[in-house]
Design an enzyme around this catalytic site. Structure first.
Site, PDB file in Angstrom:
ATOM      1  N   ASN A  50      57.957  38.430  40.299  1.00 24.32           N
ATOM      2  CA  ASN A  50      58.317  37.570  41.427  1.00 24.32           C
ATOM      3  C   ASN A  50      59.821  37.340  41.496  1.00 24.32           C
ATOM      4  O   ASN A  50      60.514  37.300  40.480  1.00 24.32           O
ATOM      5  CB  ASN A  50      57.538  36.247  41.402  1.00 24.32           C
ATOM      6  N   GLU A  52      62.342  34.730  43.372  1.00 20.05           N
ATOM      7  CA  GLU A  52      62.453  33.509  44.172  1.00 20.05           C
ATOM      8  C   GLU A  52      63.803  33.429  44.871  1.00 20.05           C
ATOM      9  O   GLU A  52      64.688  34.267  44.659  1.00 20.05           O
ATOM     10  CB  GLU A  52      62.188  32.293  43.268  1.00 20.05           C
ATOM     11  N   CYS A  61      56.342  37.415  45.832  1.00 21.01           N
ATOM     12  CA  CYS A  61      55.405  37.454  44.707  1.00 21.01           C
ATOM     13  C   CYS A  61      55.504  38.786  43.963  1.00 21.01           C
ATOM     14  O   CYS A  61      55.935  39.809  44.518  1.00 21.01           O
ATOM     15  CB  CYS A  61      53.973  37.290  45.198  1.00 21.01           C
ATOM     16  N   GLU A  63      53.111  40.820  42.994  1.00 11.21           N
ATOM     17  CA  GLU A  63      52.255  41.893  43.504  1.00 11.21           C
ATOM     18  C   GLU A  63      52.896  42.566  44.703  1.00 11.21           C
ATOM     19  O   GLU A  63      52.844  43.792  44.863  1.00 11.21           O
ATOM     20  CB  GLU A  63      50.879  41.335  43.900  1.00 11.21           C
ATOM     21  N   CYS A 105      47.740  35.797  45.487  1.00  7.24           N
ATOM     22  CA  CYS A 105      47.687  34.908  46.653  1.00  7.24           C
ATOM     23  C   CYS A 105      47.195  35.697  47.871  1.00  7.24           C
ATOM     24  O   CYS A 105      47.070  36.926  47.838  1.00  7.24           O
ATOM     25  CB  CYS A 105      49.064  34.301  46.916  1.00  7.24           C
ATOM     26  N   CYS A 108      49.414  38.565  49.110  1.00 14.27           N
ATOM     27  CA  CYS A 108      49.412  39.704  48.178  1.00 14.27           C
ATOM     28  C   CYS A 108      48.105  40.487  48.260  1.00 14.27           C
ATOM     29  O   CYS A 108      48.102  41.708  48.105  1.00 14.27           O
ATOM     30  CB  CYS A 108      49.669  39.224  46.756  1.00 14.27           C
TER      31      CYS A 108
HETATM   32  N1  THU Z   1      53.371  34.070  42.563  1.00 18.35           N
HETATM   33  C1  THU Z   1      53.241  35.424  42.403  1.00 18.35           C
HETATM   34  O1  THU Z   1      54.205  36.123  42.063  1.00 18.35           O
HETATM   35  N2  THU Z   1      52.014  35.962  42.607  1.00 18.35           N
HETATM   36  C2  THU Z   1      50.909  35.269  42.971  1.00 18.35           C
HETATM   37  O2  THU Z   1      49.869  35.861  43.212  1.00 18.35           O
HETATM   38  C3  THU Z   1      50.959  33.808  43.057  1.00 18.35           C
HETATM   39  C4  THU Z   1      52.295  33.189  42.959  1.00 18.35           C
HETATM   40  C5  THU Z   1      54.705  33.456  42.349  1.00 18.35           C
HETATM   41  C6  THU Z   1      55.368  32.930  43.584  1.00 18.35           C
HETATM   42  C7  THU Z   1      56.320  31.916  43.010  1.00 18.35           C
HETATM   43  O3  THU Z   1      57.517  32.570  42.638  1.00 18.35           O
HETATM   44  C8  THU Z   1      55.614  31.426  41.758  1.00 18.35           C
HETATM   45  O4  THU Z   1      54.591  32.365  41.468  1.00 18.35           O
HETATM   46  C9  THU Z   1      55.004  30.043  41.890  1.00 18.35           C
HETATM   47  O5  THU Z   1      54.155  29.996  42.980  1.00 18.35           O
END
Ligand code: THU
Length: 152
Positions: A50, A52, A61, A63, A105, A108
């Protein structure tokens, strides 16, 4: 939820790749590191973590980052398995998984589904928890998925 399993023989290597990828997360705002590893029918593996942003809603994210990397490497299908490892960590550290498996999520799921549908596969998705692994088909995570065929 399906009972988490700790003994999936073919999943350990891919999960290790996802865990290693989680150390490369850029997640200074949530402190939640996620790594994803995509396995293809040709034996190749593509990973992502991920990313940010100070404008929080723009965060990517793991994925989705992995799918983008795979598409940019030329993959257009052949997706057979996905591993997702997530949990809190310090900068540069691997995710430390909590008791609940991290499942992709909604965005994704749709992003993974596009790549899967291009090759007509229904990949296994291994979602890792502290003490086990939840194994699901992508079609179980995203039933009745919208996809390329809907635009025909
Ligand atoms: N996140 C992912 O990378 N994948 C997911 O399937 C769920 C959430 C990340 C997004 C954010 O940077 C952190 O997890 C907290 O939500």
């Amino acid at each position: 939820m399906t009972t988490p399993r700790a003994d999936l023989p073919n999943s350990a290597g891919l999960i290790a790749r996802a865990r290693a990828a989680s150390a490369r997360a850029y997640a200074p705002y949530s402190g939640f590191h996620v790594g994803a590893a995509l396995a293809f029918a040709d034996g190749s593996v593509v990973t992502g973590a991920n990313v940010e942003n100070a404008s929080y809603g723009l965060s990517l994210c793991a994925e989705t980052a992995a799918v983008a990397a795979a598409m940019n490497a030329g993959h257009r299908g052949g997706l057979v398995a996905v591993a997702v490892v997530g949990g809190t960590s310090a900068e540069g550290g691997e995710a430390v998984c909590g008791p609940a498996p991290v499942t992709p999520c909604g965005r994704c799921r749709q992003t993974l589904s596009e790549l899967a549908q291009l090759g007509g596969t229904d990949p296994l998705v291994w979602c890792v928890a502290g003490d086990g692994v939840l194994e699901l088909r992508l079609s179980k995570l995203l039933p009745h998925a919208f996809g390329p065929a809907n635009l025909d």
